[in-house]
Write an enzyme that holds these catalytic residues in place. Structure first.
Site, PDB file in Angstrom:
ATOM      1  N   GLY A  28       6.993  88.429 -19.376  1.00  0.00           N
ATOM      2  CA  GLY A  28       6.627  88.233 -20.704  1.00  0.00           C
ATOM      3  C   GLY A  28       7.225  87.147 -21.539  1.00  0.00           C
ATOM      4  N   TYR A  29       6.495  87.250 -22.312  1.00  0.00           N
ATOM      5  CA  TYR A  29       6.673  85.594 -23.521  1.00  0.00           C
ATOM      6  C   TYR A  29       7.586  85.800 -24.042  1.00  0.00           C
ATOM      7  CZ  TYR A  29       3.256  84.921 -19.704  1.00  0.00           C
ATOM      8  OH  TYR A  29       2.197  84.369 -18.801  1.00  0.00           O
TER       9      TYR A  29
END
Length: 155
Positions: A28-29
């Protein structure tokens, strides 16, 4: 500064992956799409990483540190809406280079991408991919994991 020199391709035909290493990956970012750098959390099997990447196509700055599961869990909720899940297969090509083939899950299925890292830009430029590789999407930002995590599979 650490550099990543990498070309990315669509997969035209899946190769025999019976001898490849397999890893379940979720990432995830933490950064927004328009930020100049990319800060990524990744779980790869039972290992956890925090990675900083710069902008670019073929050549990008990359720094990565292994973190604990607790540290990962602290920041993971902040990646909601910017996540990717995939199975990563890693193996050696006939020319000795290593490929990483990602089979995406969830909203990005059945997309498959394959990446090869190089030691120099010259080596990357001279590289002739095997027949099972598809279109080169190295410079197509639509195929960056961060972009696909937000926008889905490119048309």
């Amino acid at each position: 500064m650490s550099k990543e020199i990498e070309r990315k391709f669509l997969v035209a035909n899946l190769p025999d992956l019976s001898k490849a290493k397999k890893a379940v990956v979720r990432q995830g970012y933490l950064t927004a799409p328009d930020d100049s750098a990319e800060l990524r959390l990744r779980q790869k099997n039972d290992a956890y990483f925090l990675t900083l990447k710069g902008v670019g196509g073929l050549v990008r700055m990359e720094r990565e540190a292994e973190i604990t599961a607790e540290q990962f869990d602290t920041f993971w909720p902040e990646t909601e809406g910017r996540r990717v899940e995939k199975i990563r297969y890693t193996a050696q090509l006939q020319d000795g280079l290593v490929f990483e083939l990602d089979v995406f899950a969830g909203d990005l299925a059945p997309l498959c991408l394959v990446e090869v890292e190089f030691t120099s830009q010259d080596q990357a430029a001279r590289y002739v991919p095997p027949d099972w590789f598809g279109t080169d999407v190295t410079d197509d930002t639509r195929y960056k994991n961060k972009t696909m995590a937000i926008n889905g599979v490119p048309d």
